[in-house]
Design a protein around this motif. Structure first.
Motif, PDB file in Angstrom:
ATOM      1  N   VAL A 135       0.856  -1.188   0.000  1.00 14.36           N
ATOM      2  CA  VAL A 135       0.000   0.000   0.000  1.00 14.36           C
ATOM      3  C   VAL A 135       0.892   1.238   0.000  1.00 14.36           C
ATOM      4  O   VAL A 135       1.967   1.243   0.607  1.00 14.36           O
ATOM      5  CB  VAL A 135      -0.913   0.012   1.255  1.00 14.36           C
ATOM      6  N   ILE A 136       0.428   2.280  -0.684  1.00 12.75           N
ATOM      7  CA  ILE A 136       1.096   3.577  -0.640  1.00 12.75           C
ATOM      8  C   ILE A 136       0.021   4.649  -0.511  1.00 12.75           C
ATOM      9  O   ILE A 136      -1.070   4.498  -1.069  1.00 12.75           O
ATOM     10  CB  ILE A 136       1.986   3.813  -1.887  1.00 12.75           C
ATOM     11  N   GLY A 137       0.313   5.691   0.253  1.00 12.01           N
ATOM     12  CA  GLY A 137      -0.655   6.760   0.433  1.00 12.01           C
ATOM     13  C   GLY A 137       0.007   8.113   0.476  1.00 12.01           C
ATOM     14  O   GLY A 137       1.210   8.232   0.732  1.00 12.01           O
TER      15      GLY A 137
ATOM     16  N   THR B 134       3.897  11.311   2.348  1.00 11.77           N
ATOM     17  CA  THR B 134       3.677  10.012   1.734  1.00 11.77           C
ATOM     18  C   THR B 134       4.231   8.921   2.635  1.00 11.77           C
ATOM     19  O   THR B 134       5.176   9.155   3.393  1.00 11.77           O
ATOM     20  CB  THR B 134       4.300   9.919   0.319  1.00 11.77           C
ATOM     21  N   GLY B 135       3.621   7.770   2.552  1.00 10.09           N
ATOM     22  CA  GLY B 135       4.082   6.603   3.287  1.00 10.09           C
ATOM     23  C   GLY B 135       3.683   5.360   2.527  1.00 10.09           C
ATOM     24  O   GLY B 135       2.776   5.390   1.696  1.00 10.09           O
ATOM     25  N   TYR B 136       4.353   4.262   2.800  1.00  9.04           N
ATOM     26  CA  TYR B 136       4.109   3.031   2.059  1.00  9.04           C
ATOM     27  C   TYR B 136       4.577   1.844   2.880  1.00  9.04           C
ATOM     28  O   TYR B 136       5.339   1.989   3.835  1.00  9.04           O
ATOM     29  CB  TYR B 136       4.866   3.042   0.720  1.00  9.04           C
ATOM     30  N   TRP B 137       4.115   0.670   2.490  1.00 12.90           N
ATOM     31  CA  TRP B 137       4.651  -0.576   3.020  1.00 12.90           C
ATOM     32  C   TRP B 137       4.490  -1.655   1.953  1.00 12.90           C
ATOM     33  O   TRP B 137       3.588  -1.596   1.122  1.00 12.90           O
ATOM     34  CB  TRP B 137       4.012  -0.994   4.343  1.00 12.90           C
ATOM     35  N   ILE B 138       5.403  -2.596   1.982  1.00 20.31           N
ATOM     36  CA  ILE B 138       5.413  -3.723   1.049  1.00 20.31           C
ATOM     37  C   ILE B 138       5.439  -5.005   1.882  1.00 20.31           C
ATOM     38  O   ILE B 138       6.169  -5.095   2.868  1.00 20.31           O
ATOM     39  CB  ILE B 138       6.671  -3.676   0.138  1.00 20.31           C
TER      40      ILE B 138
ATOM     41  N   TRP C 267       9.926  -7.929  -0.429  1.00 22.43           N
ATOM     42  CA  TRP C 267      11.022  -6.988  -0.183  1.00 22.43           C
ATOM     43  C   TRP C 267      12.186  -7.276  -1.126  1.00 22.43           C
ATOM     44  O   TRP C 267      12.419  -8.408  -1.538  1.00 22.43           O
ATOM     45  CB  TRP C 267      11.499  -7.107   1.261  1.00 22.43           C
ATOM     46  N   GLY C 268      12.925  -6.220  -1.443  1.00 19.33           N
ATOM     47  CA  GLY C 268      14.142  -6.359  -2.232  1.00 19.33           C
ATOM     48  C   GLY C 268      13.920  -6.507  -3.729  1.00 19.33           C
ATOM     49  O   GLY C 268      14.854  -6.802  -4.457  1.00 19.33           O
ATOM     50  N   ARG C 269      12.714  -6.273  -4.211  1.00 19.83           N
ATOM     51  CA  ARG C 269      12.423  -6.421  -5.642  1.00 19.83           C
ATOM     52  C   ARG C 269      12.204  -5.083  -6.343  1.00 19.83           C
ATOM     53  O   ARG C 269      11.848  -5.060  -7.519  1.00 19.83           O
ATOM     54  CB  ARG C 269      11.195  -7.300  -5.842  1.00 19.83           C
ATOM     55  N   GLY C 270      12.350  -3.984  -5.603  1.00 22.15           N
ATOM     56  CA  GLY C 270      12.185  -2.659  -6.198  1.00 22.15           C
ATOM     57  C   GLY C 270      10.746  -2.189  -6.306  1.00 22.15           C
ATOM     58  O   GLY C 270      10.484  -1.154  -6.905  1.00 22.15           O
ATOM     59  N   PHE C 271       9.804  -2.920  -5.698  1.00 29.35           N
ATOM     60  CA  PHE C 271       8.400  -2.527  -5.817  1.00 29.35           C
ATOM     61  C   PHE C 271       8.111  -1.200  -5.105  1.00 29.35           C
ATOM     62  O   PHE C 271       7.343  -0.381  -5.607  1.00 29.35           O
ATOM     63  CB  PHE C 271       7.476  -3.613  -5.267  1.00 29.35           C
ATOM     64  N   ALA C 272       8.699  -0.991  -3.942  1.00 30.51           N
ATOM     65  CA  ALA C 272       8.454   0.259  -3.209  1.00 30.51           C
ATOM     66  C   ALA C 272       8.959   1.449  -4.005  1.00 30.51           C
ATOM     67  O   ALA C 272       8.264   2.463  -4.132  1.00 30.51           O
ATOM     68  CB  ALA C 272       9.100   0.207  -1.831  1.00 30.51           C
ATOM     69  N   THR C 273      10.161   1.341  -4.556  1.00 29.92           N
ATOM     70  CA  THR C 273      10.718   2.441  -5.347  1.00 29.92           C
ATOM     71  C   THR C 273       9.865   2.711  -6.575  1.00 29.92           C
ATOM     72  O   THR C 273       9.535   3.862  -6.878  1.00 29.92           O
ATOM     73  CB  THR C 273      12.171   2.124  -5.750  1.00 29.92           C
ATOM     74  N   GLU C 274       9.497   1.657  -7.282  1.00 32.72           N
ATOM     75  CA  GLU C 274       8.684   1.827  -8.495  1.00 32.72           C
ATOM     76  C   GLU C 274       7.329   2.448  -8.179  1.00 32.72           C
ATOM     77  O   GLU C 274       6.863   3.348  -8.879  1.00 32.72           O
ATOM     78  CB  GLU C 274       8.513   0.475  -9.187  1.00 32.72           C
ATOM     79  N   ALA C 275       6.690   1.984  -7.121  1.00 40.04           N
ATOM     80  CA  ALA C 275       5.388   2.541  -6.725  1.00 40.04           C
ATOM     81  C   ALA C 275       5.531   3.998  -6.312  1.00 40.04           C
ATOM     82  O   ALA C 275       4.720   4.850  -6.705  1.00 40.04           O
ATOM     83  CB  ALA C 275       4.781   1.719  -5.587  1.00 40.04           C
ATOM     84  N   LEU C 276       6.559   4.298  -5.524  1.00 37.66           N
ATOM     85  CA  LEU C 276       6.769   5.673  -5.071  1.00 37.66           C
ATOM     86  C   LEU C 276       7.044   6.597  -6.246  1.00 37.66           C
ATOM     87  O   LEU C 276       6.488   7.699  -6.322  1.00 37.66           O
ATOM     88  CB  LEU C 276       7.914   5.715  -4.054  1.00 37.66           C
TER      89      LEU C 276
END
Length: 177
Positions: free
Chosen positions: A83-85, A96-100, A105-114
């Protein structure tokens, strides 16, 4: 006049960021019910059950889209992964905040989503700056924020974390469009 999207959808290379719905409640509860995720957030309780996920989805549906928006981060093959908000807070710029989910973890999803959310925030939400912070004992989140263009402000806050049941040092960062 700026038209505010009530349920925006953001597409990135591998991800779709979309409004959470009732169909997401079991998956959100399963991913979020992890003490290592919850303790790195301010407001997420632990344990995190179906009722918490349902309350989250209802809260997002009731938000004023001009002041706050939240997205399920959905991978094209894996389904929802986090989730990201973005929301207005007491700061001059929204936060902004997020969690994966841990298994992702470690797949770049947080960076890509952000990065996708930042493009949307600048173009559609018309925001020129955003705030973010990470707990000092979560340097991985700091690296995600840095990769997306956030800079440290030098400010350290001590907010209460629901999952920790205590305050913790939060290193503040800013992004400028």
């Amino acid at each position: 006049m700026c038209i505010i999207e009530t349920q925006p959808v953001i597409e990135t290379r591998r991800l779709t960021l979309r409004s959470p719905g009732a169909q997401d409640i079991p998956r959100i509860a399963a991913l979020a019910n992890d003490p290592e995720i919850a303790r790195m957030t301010q407001r997420m309780p632990h344990p995190f059950g179906l009722g918490d996920a349902e309350a989250f989805v209802l809260h997002v549906a009731a938000q004023d889209p001009a002041r706050a928006v939240a997205f399920v981060i959905e991978h094209e093959d894996l389904g929802p992964v986090g989730v990201i908000g973005l929301h207005e807070s007491g700061d001059p710029a929204p936060e902004t905040g997020y969690w994966i989910g841990r298994e992702f973890w470690g797949r770049g999803f947080a960076t890509e989503a952000l990065e996708g959310a930042l493009v949307w925030a600048g173009r559609k939400w018309k925001r020129r700056a955003l705030m973010a912070g990470h707990f000092a004992d979560n340097p991985a989140s700091g690296r995600v924020l840095e990769k997306a263009g956030f800079l440290y402000t030098g400010e350290v806050r001590r907010p209460f974390s629901d999952a920790r049941g205590a305050t913790a040092d939060k290193r503040m960062m800013v992004w400028l469009a």
